[in-house]
Design an enzyme around this catalytic site. Structure first.
Site, PDB file in Angstrom:
ATOM      1  N   LYS A  71       0.806  -1.221   0.000  1.00 18.31           N
ATOM      2  CA  LYS A  71       0.000   0.000   0.000  1.00 18.31           C
ATOM      3  C   LYS A  71       0.841   1.275   0.000  1.00 18.31           C
ATOM      4  CE  LYS A  71      -4.056  -2.034   2.205  1.00 18.31           C
ATOM      5  NZ  LYS A  71      -5.057  -1.914   3.283  1.00 18.31           N
ATOM      6  N   ASN A  92      -4.916   2.092  -1.368  1.00 13.57           N
ATOM      7  CA  ASN A  92      -5.472   0.740  -1.468  1.00 13.57           C
ATOM      8  C   ASN A  92      -6.332   0.566  -2.717  1.00 13.57           C
ATOM      9  OD1 ASN A  92      -7.871   2.125  -0.634  1.00 13.57           O
ATOM     10  ND2 ASN A  92      -8.667   0.187   0.154  1.00 13.57           N
ATOM     11  N   ASP A 107      -9.784   2.524   2.495  1.00 13.05           N
ATOM     12  CA  ASP A 107      -9.696   1.993   3.858  1.00 13.05           C
ATOM     13  C   ASP A 107     -10.156   3.059   4.853  1.00 13.05           C
ATOM     14  OD1 ASP A 107      -8.692  -0.568   3.319  1.00 13.05           O
ATOM     15  OD2 ASP A 107      -6.619   0.120   3.320  1.00 13.05           O
ATOM     16  N   GLY A 131      -0.209  -0.677  15.032  1.00 11.69           N
ATOM     17  CA  GLY A 131       0.125  -0.850  13.621  1.00 11.69           C
ATOM     18  C   GLY A 131       0.089   0.469  12.878  1.00 11.69           C
ATOM     19  N   ALA A 132       1.220   0.820  12.245  1.00  8.64           N
ATOM     20  CA  ALA A 132       1.320   2.094  11.521  1.00  8.64           C
ATOM     21  C   ALA A 132       1.692   1.871  10.062  1.00  8.64           C
ATOM     22  CB  ALA A 132       2.353   2.996  12.204  1.00  8.64           C
ATOM     23  N   VAL A 135      -2.729   0.084   6.280  1.00  9.44           N
ATOM     24  CA  VAL A 135      -4.082   0.189   6.821  1.00  9.44           C
ATOM     25  C   VAL A 135      -4.079   0.983   8.117  1.00  9.44           C
ATOM     26  CG1 VAL A 135      -4.125  -1.948   8.192  1.00  9.44           C
ATOM     27  CG2 VAL A 135      -6.234  -1.080   7.178  1.00  9.44           C
ATOM     28  N   THR A 193      -2.582  -4.497  12.436  1.00  9.40           N
ATOM     29  CA  THR A 193      -1.454  -5.337  12.031  1.00  9.40           C
ATOM     30  C   THR A 193      -1.996  -6.655  11.492  1.00  9.40           C
ATOM     31  OG1 THR A 193      -1.135  -6.644  14.053  1.00  9.40           O
ATOM     32  CG2 THR A 193      -0.231  -4.395  14.040  1.00  9.40           C
ATOM     33  N   PRO A 194      -1.144  -7.449  10.819  1.00 12.64           N
ATOM     34  CA  PRO A 194      -1.596  -8.783  10.376  1.00 12.64           C
ATOM     35  C   PRO A 194      -1.586  -9.822  11.488  1.00 12.64           C
ATOM     36  CG  PRO A 194       0.258  -7.944   9.043  1.00 12.64           C
ATOM     37  CD  PRO A 194       0.175  -7.112  10.268  1.00 12.64           C
ATOM     38  N   TYR A 221      -9.983  -9.782   8.771  1.00 12.79           N
ATOM     39  CA  TYR A 221     -11.248 -10.513   8.725  1.00 12.79           C
ATOM     40  C   TYR A 221     -11.057 -11.985   8.388  1.00 12.79           C
ATOM     41  CZ  TYR A 221     -11.332 -10.046   3.543  1.00 12.79           C
ATOM     42  OH  TYR A 221     -11.055 -10.092   2.191  1.00 12.79           O
TER      43      TYR A 221
END
Length: 284
Positions: A71, A92, A107, A131-132, A135, A193-194, A221
């Site tokens: 991204k 995105n 997003d 998370g930076a 997303v 974050t993932p 998700y």
């Protein structure tokens, strides 16, 4: 009027994506045809991304979505940026406009609509953002747009968190040195974050920091109920899965690609069907 659209998604890993079903079924509900192609490439460098985007430009795509981990990497490989994407520093959605590629960020708009009811129903207070990356940046800008009192940003890469906080320093954003500092006495928490997205079964926030007087949202998700959300709900917190963010962001991208407003129910039903089929219990 155009009635056939070629769109897609660039990222890795993306085999789990519900986007093809959402876009294709929304198009069908409108009486048009959309093919949504997954372009899954691991470890793409700058030259690889440039080649893919050149293909998007030349092969008749209406546009493509971009997801983790590209991204931010695509920013300087496209021709122009919408104001929101330029401010956020992450893209995105890329729309093909003639021979030009124009970057957008759905997003941010998608998360804003997803989180608004929860914010409206919750006490005000500091919000922790974990998370930076791509997303995370979009979510930070969305939250800042609601005028939150304090946004505490933590990332394992401290420089990224500090940079994002700097982008939003006039909107009460600060860099938190640890997850614990970010979450302490926070009214809300967002994981961007993932961590917790399959195949990971870890959590970005220690369970002991979660409690009933906070709300917790997760951008992931797959699965909808990440370990973070499962624990947060068990502890009595209000929770928000990544469902509405995924549907809203896809709807906004679809409109940018096609100029058509997708039926929300068609996109939501497609998303829910993908989730039900993927996580259905085994047949007995």
């Amino acid at each position: 009027m155009r009635d056939r659209f070629l769109t897609g998604l660039i990222g890795y890993p993306i085999a789990h994506s519900a986007a093809p079903a959402m876009h294709e079924q929304a198009a069908a509900a409108l009486g048009v045809h959309c093919h949504y192609q997954l372009i899954e490439v691991k470890g793409a460098g700058r030259d690889d991304l440039r080649a893919m985007l050149d293909g998007v430009r030349r092969l008749g795509f209406a546009g493509v979505n971009v997801t983790f981990p590209y991204k931010e990497a695509v920013i300087d490989l496209i021709d122009d940026l919408a104001p929101d994407a330029r401010a956020i520093g992450a893209v995105n959605t890329i729309v093909v406009d003639g021979a030009r590629l124009v970057g957008h960020n759905t997003d941010a708009t998608g998360f804003a609509r997803a989180i608004e009811p929860l914010l409206a129903a919750s006490p005000r207070g500091p919000i922790a953002l974990i998370g930076a990356g791509g997303v995370g940046k979009a979510i930070a800008f969305a939250l800042a747009g609601f005028g939150v009192g304090e946004l505490r940003i933590f990332d394992a890469d401290a420089a990224k968190a500090a940079q994002l906080a700097g982008q939003l320093q006039d909107r009460h954003a600060v860099h938190a040195a640890s997850v614990e500092i970010a979450v302490e006495a926070a009214a809300g928490l967002v994981n961007a974050t993932p961590v917790g997205m399959l195949p990971s079964r870890e959590t970005p926030v220690p369970d002991a920091l979660l409690h009933s007087s906070m709300w917790v949202a997760d951008a992931a998700y797959t699965p909808l109920w990440t370990p973070l959300l499962t624990t947060a709900k068990a502890r009595g917190a209000n929770v928000l899965t990544g469902r509405d963010l995924a549907i809203n962001a896809s709807a906004d991208a679809f409109k940018l690609f096609t100029g058509l407003t997708p039926p929300h129910d068609a996109m939501a039903n497609a998303f829910d069907a993908v989730m039900a089929a993927r996580y259905a219990p085994p047949a007995t």
